[in-house]
Design a protein around this motif. Structure first.
Motif: not given
Length: 359
Positions: A67-80, A305-313
């Motif tokens: 079971v995986h709880a999907d957080l939508g736009r808050a997730e890293w794009p690779q997670t799904a 910082l990693n989150g910001a650099q890789h998810n700028p929008e």
């Protein structure tokens, strides 16, 4: 006077084994469902890779699924995609749950609007001396005493309760006896070290005003023994409680040394080589120590910082919410203080210049 010499142990640490309390084995032999919680972080990945084959080897009659709880736009794009692959690796069905009213970013925005709509002043002033009227002369006004929290915090982790635990609880209600396995480990924190290997998941276990039927307040063994047909018993199980970090990496198919090597490659600009054959979430190679959503209010500055650099929008949108809501992402600390570069810095500066972005 004598002294004690501390020397490395002559005996290697025994191979780790799953913590399987007798009550877990009994419940599974009785046909309980087993849900393996998977976030795509290393601990939950190790949980899935270790428990799935163990479950099959025991010949238990019940269902086992991921079971995986999907957080939508808050997730890293690779997670799904990673979650799908990890479930497929162990040949288990995957159940993805979501908050019906919207993802975590939508929840942030809802809380922001609720806070603004309350109209409650923040600091006292000559026109609003609530420090006197509410703390000395009368009862504290509800709106001032309990303003709706905007960002989640360690004291108000609605991101977990609303986006993860709530939707997962709904899914777990499909069985009368169900076990939720989690990749919690004792060496992550003092709080987690105090957690038991198994406990009743009281939120969805049968409760009653009658003590003899109030399964939610019983110990796991007693709850299962007292359960009547139609009553639900749900258990939280932490089979990796005593695993260390290196053992977790090994269960995932890698090692600390391999991760460090890949991080050096990535930092040197050799991104493709750094990620080639990496079996876990790429955020670890980017430099993250822990993995949750791309921006966690409990995360370190390094991980943010990693989150910001890789998810700028997403980074820029969260800064917009800070500005509109007049509240920093962390208590007294704004996301604008991250030393970002490149696209993240460009979008941050656009927001600070008053330009509106859309996520």
């Amino acid at each position: 006077m004598s002294s004690t010499l501390h020397q490395p142990s002559l005996f290697p640490r025994p191979a780790p084994t799953l913590a399987v309390p007798a009550v877990i084995d009994a419940a599974l032999r009785g046909g309980a469902d087993l849900a393996l919680s998977l976030s795509a972080g290393k601990d939950s990945q190790a949980l899935v890779y270790l428990v799935a084959p163990w479950f099959r080897a025991q010949g238990y009659p019940g269902r086992c699924y991921v079971v995986h709880a999907d957080l939508g736009r808050a997730e890293w794009p690779q997670t799904a995609e990673l979650v799908e692959r990890m479930a497929a690796d162990v040949d288990l069905p995957l159940l993805v749950v979501r908050r019906p009213k919207g993802d975590l970013i939508a929840r942030f925005e809802e809380r922001l609007e609720a806070t603004r709509a309350s109209g409650a002043p923040f600091w006292p002033s000559s026109a609003s001396r609530y420090c006197t009227s509410h703390l000395k002369a009368g009862p504290i006004d509800t709106a001032l005493r309990n303003p709706a929290p905007f960002w989640p915090s360690s004291a108000s982790r609605y991101c977990t309760s609303d986006l993860k635990r709530g939707p997962i609880d709904t899914a777990l209600r499909s069985a009368e006896v169900v076990i939720s396995a989690e990749g919690v480990r004792a060496d992550e924190s003092h709080a987690r070290a105090k957690k038991p290997a198994v406990e009743v998941r009281s939120g969805i276990t049968a409760s009653s005003q009658q003590a003899a039927r109030n399964l939610a307040m019983m110990e796991p063994e007693a709850a299962l023994a007292a359960r009547q047909p139609g009553q639900r018993v749900a258990l939280n199980w932490r089979p990796l409680l005593h695993f260390n970090t290196e053992e977790i990496w090994q269960a995932c198919g890698t090692s600390t040394a391999d991760l460090q090597r890949r991080r050096r490659l990535y930092a040197a600009g050799q991104h493709e080589a750094a990620l080639l054959g990496w079996p876990c979430h790429p955020a670890y190679v980017f430099g993250n120590e822990r993995l949750s959503c791309a921006f966690c209010v409990l995360g370190s500055q390094n991980d943010l910082l990693n989150g910001a650099q890789h998810n700028p929008e997403l980074y820029a949108h969260l800064i917009e919410l800070e500005i509109v809501g007049q509240a920093t992402f962390k208590n007294g600390w704004s996301l604008t203080q991250l030393p970002v570069t490149g696209e993240a810095a460009r979008l941050r500066d656009q927001v600070l210049a008053g330009k509106t972005l859309t996520l």
